[in-house]
Design an enzyme around this catalytic site. Structure first.
Site, PDB file in Angstrom:
ATOM      1  N   SER A  48      41.400  51.121 -22.591  1.00 51.49           N
ATOM      2  CA  SER A  48      41.372  50.200 -23.734  1.00 51.49           C
ATOM      3  C   SER A  48      40.041  50.348 -24.490  1.00 51.49           C
ATOM      4  O   SER A  48      38.966  50.294 -23.889  1.00 51.49           O
ATOM      5  CB  SER A  48      41.533  48.760 -23.265  1.00 51.49           C
ATOM      6  OG  SER A  48      42.781  48.602 -22.635  1.00 51.49           O
ATOM      7  N   ALA A  72      37.814  45.398 -11.300  1.00 50.89           N
ATOM      8  CA  ALA A  72      37.209  44.491 -12.284  1.00 50.89           C
ATOM      9  C   ALA A  72      36.231  45.319 -13.103  1.00 50.89           C
ATOM     10  O   ALA A  72      35.018  45.170 -13.007  1.00 50.89           O
ATOM     11  CB  ALA A  72      36.495  43.329 -11.608  1.00 50.89           C
ATOM     12  N   MET A  73      36.823  46.233 -13.874  1.00 52.79           N
ATOM     13  CA  MET A  73      35.992  47.134 -14.681  1.00 52.79           C
ATOM     14  C   MET A  73      35.309  46.367 -15.829  1.00 52.79           C
ATOM     15  O   MET A  73      34.181  46.654 -16.198  1.00 52.79           O
ATOM     16  CB  MET A  73      36.849  48.245 -15.289  1.00 52.79           C
ATOM     17  CG  MET A  73      37.777  48.957 -14.314  1.00 52.79           C
ATOM     18  SD  MET A  73      36.923  50.174 -13.357  1.00 52.79           S
ATOM     19  CE  MET A  73      36.643  51.409 -14.594  1.00 52.79           C
ATOM     20  N   CYS A 130      43.760  41.700 -20.116  1.00 52.26           N
ATOM     21  CA  CYS A 130      42.844  42.109 -19.043  1.00 52.26           C
ATOM     22  C   CYS A 130      42.350  40.864 -18.296  1.00 52.26           C
ATOM     23  O   CYS A 130      41.752  39.975 -18.905  1.00 52.26           O
ATOM     24  CB  CYS A 130      41.667  42.877 -19.618  1.00 52.26           C
ATOM     25  SG  CYS A 130      40.409  43.235 -18.364  1.00 52.26           S
ATOM     26  N   LYS A 165      50.721  44.760 -24.231  1.00 50.29           N
ATOM     27  CA  LYS A 165      50.670  44.727 -22.760  1.00 50.29           C
ATOM     28  C   LYS A 165      50.490  43.290 -22.286  1.00 50.29           C
ATOM     29  O   LYS A 165      49.529  42.612 -22.649  1.00 50.29           O
ATOM     30  CB  LYS A 165      49.529  45.616 -22.250  1.00 50.29           C
ATOM     31  CG  LYS A 165      49.571  45.801 -20.738  1.00 50.29           C
ATOM     32  CD  LYS A 165      48.684  46.947 -20.293  1.00 50.29           C
ATOM     33  CE  LYS A 165      48.791  47.211 -18.817  1.00 50.29           C
ATOM     34  NZ  LYS A 165      47.959  48.340 -18.397  1.00 50.29           N
ATOM     35  N   ASN A 192      50.249  43.917 -16.879  1.00 50.29           N
ATOM     36  CA  ASN A 192      48.864  44.187 -16.491  1.00 50.29           C
ATOM     37  C   ASN A 192      48.677  43.677 -15.049  1.00 50.29           C
ATOM     38  O   ASN A 192      49.632  43.231 -14.415  1.00 50.29           O
ATOM     39  CB  ASN A 192      47.901  43.484 -17.460  1.00 50.29           C
ATOM     40  CG  ASN A 192      46.560  44.216 -17.550  1.00 50.29           C
ATOM     41  OD1 ASN A 192      46.018  44.670 -16.535  1.00 50.29           O
ATOM     42  ND2 ASN A 192      46.014  44.336 -18.754  1.00 50.29           N
ATOM     43  N   GLY A 243      53.330  48.603 -12.790  1.00 55.77           N
ATOM     44  CA  GLY A 243      52.942  47.796 -11.625  1.00 55.77           C
ATOM     45  C   GLY A 243      53.574  48.352 -10.362  1.00 55.77           C
ATOM     46  O   GLY A 243      54.726  48.058 -10.065  1.00 55.77           O
ATOM     47  N   GLY A 244      52.814  49.173  -9.652  1.00 55.45           N
ATOM     48  CA  GLY A 244      53.266  49.638  -8.346  1.00 55.45           C
ATOM     49  C   GLY A 244      54.257  50.779  -8.356  1.00 55.45           C
ATOM     50  O   GLY A 244      54.927  51.012  -7.352  1.00 55.45           O
ATOM     51  N   THR A 266      47.718  53.098 -10.099  1.00 59.55           N
ATOM     52  CA  THR A 266      47.120  53.236  -8.771  1.00 59.55           C
ATOM     53  C   THR A 266      47.594  54.498  -8.043  1.00 59.55           C
ATOM     54  O   THR A 266      46.823  55.148  -7.343  1.00 59.55           O
ATOM     55  CB  THR A 266      47.451  51.974  -7.935  1.00 59.55           C
ATOM     56  OG1 THR A 266      47.011  50.836  -8.669  1.00 59.55           O
ATOM     57  CG2 THR A 266      46.752  51.996  -6.592  1.00 59.55           C
TER      58      THR A 266
HETATM   59  C1  SIN Z   1      39.365  46.467 -16.922  1.00 54.71           C
HETATM   60  O1  SIN Z   1      38.733  47.247 -17.674  1.00 54.71           O
HETATM   61  O2  SIN Z   1      38.825  45.458 -16.414  1.00 54.71           O
HETATM   62  C2  SIN Z   1      40.787  46.767 -16.576  1.00 54.71           C
HETATM   63  C3  SIN Z   1      41.637  46.860 -17.791  1.00 54.71           C
HETATM   64  C4  SIN Z   1      42.704  45.836 -17.872  1.00 54.71           C
HETATM   65  O3  SIN Z   1      43.024  45.176 -16.895  1.00 54.71           O
HETATM   66  O4  SIN Z   1      43.273  45.663 -18.958  1.00 54.71           O
END
Ligand code: SIN
Length: 305
Positions: A48, A72-73, A130, A165, A192, A243-244, A266
């Site tokens: 994003s 948790a980016m 997010c 999303k 998400n 998701g998964g 993932t």
């Molecule tokens: C993030 O950058 O924290 C993850 C991206 C998201 O969950 O949309």
């Protein structure tokens, strides 16, 4: 030679097969997204992107948990202007590019969308979901009025397939999907990550520096399937299941529940870039064995049972 087609058309975005990567942990640089495409994905989805460069949260930002992963980016990204070069490079590789984007305000959502469209993105995925940021960085996905308003503003400004999303962290995801539809979205991506927590008992504190993170991977799949199912019952939009998804069976489950395509996140970490080819070829074999000629024939079939 089989006449079977894996191609999918998502409101004008033509995919050679119904797999894409999920925006999230991957997708900040074109070399990695090129590998996604070479691994067999139908299209690539960028990390994003916002207007300005953003550092995101401090480490640790990722931890493996039972049944998946927490991240948790905090939406780290190099900013829209820098990212135009990455999109150009992906286009040179022939990959259809879905540009994921966010904004701190309606104006920012529109500004980034316009920059990404101008540089050649083939579709846009509006990230309002997010779980690792607050409203001040674009988390508005729990409020139907805001989702409709921001979607409509982007729809008005940009003539590209537009996906929204959605977050699973709401009481009624159908209400939010309907808001995206009213705002003019062409598709919703469901879902998400699910807001979650991991604890380090030796340090006696949360593992992630941000404390909470988003749960992805196999543990999320039943929740995501339920969301796709509920949306498909009511809303007349394309759905991208997310998701998964770890193998072709998971992908077929999403298609049967009403998704037209799937995003894989993932499992790229656990299975490598070849996961896209494996999933696509597994879908092909399933269609062949069951007498179907194209992916669209099984979309939503579970609702007819
Ligand atoms: C993030 O950058 O924290 C993850 C991206 C998201 O969950 O949309």
């Amino acid at each position: 030679m089989s006449q079977l087609s894996l191609a999918v058309d998502l409101a004008g975005l033509r995919l050679r097969n119904p797999t894409m990567n999920a925006a999230g942990v991957l997708g900040m640089s074109s070399p990695l997204l090129r590998r996604v495409y070479e691994g067999g994905a139908g299209a690539v989805v960028t990390k994003s992107i916002g207007v300005e460069p953003r550092a995101g949260h401090p480490n640790p930002t990722v931890v493996a948990v039972e049944g998946g992963m927490l991240n948790a980016m905090g939406l780290p990204n190099p900013g829209a202007k820098y990212f135009t070069g990455e999109i150009r490079s992906l286009k040179e590789a022939g990959a259809p590019v879905v540009a994921s984007f966010f904004g701190a305000s309606e104006e920012e959502f529109v500004e980034v969308a316009c920059i990404l469209a101008e540089v050649g993105a083939d579709a846009l995925e509006l990230n309002c979901s997010c779980p690792n940021v607050g409203e001040e960085v674009g988390l508005l996905g729990a409020d139907p009025a805001s989702v409709e308003e921001v979607t409509a503003a982007v729809r008005e400004a940009v003539d590209l397939p537009l996906f929204v999303k959605l977050t699973p962290n709401v009481a009624d995801i159908v209400e939010i999907a309907r808001a995206a539809e009213l705002g003019g979205a062409d598709a919703v991506t469901a879902v998400n990550t699910l807001k979650a927590l991991a604890v380090d008992i030796d340090m006696r504190r949360p593992v992630l520096a941000n404390a909470t993170g988003g749960l992805s991977g196999p543990a999320l799949k039943p929740v995501a399937l339920r969301c796709v199912w509920e949306i498909a019952e009511v809303v007349d939009l394309h759905i991208i299941g997310c998701g998964g998804v770890s193998d072709w069976r998971d992908a077929v489950e999403f298609l049967l529940c009403g998704a037209s395509a799937v995003e894989i996140g993932t499992a790229v970490m656990t299975r490598g870039f070849e996961v896209f080819r494996d999933v696509a070829e597994g879908i092909r074999a399933y269609l062949e064995e069951n007498g179907f000629r194209e992916v669209g024939e099984i979309v939503g079939l579970a609702h007819e049972a």
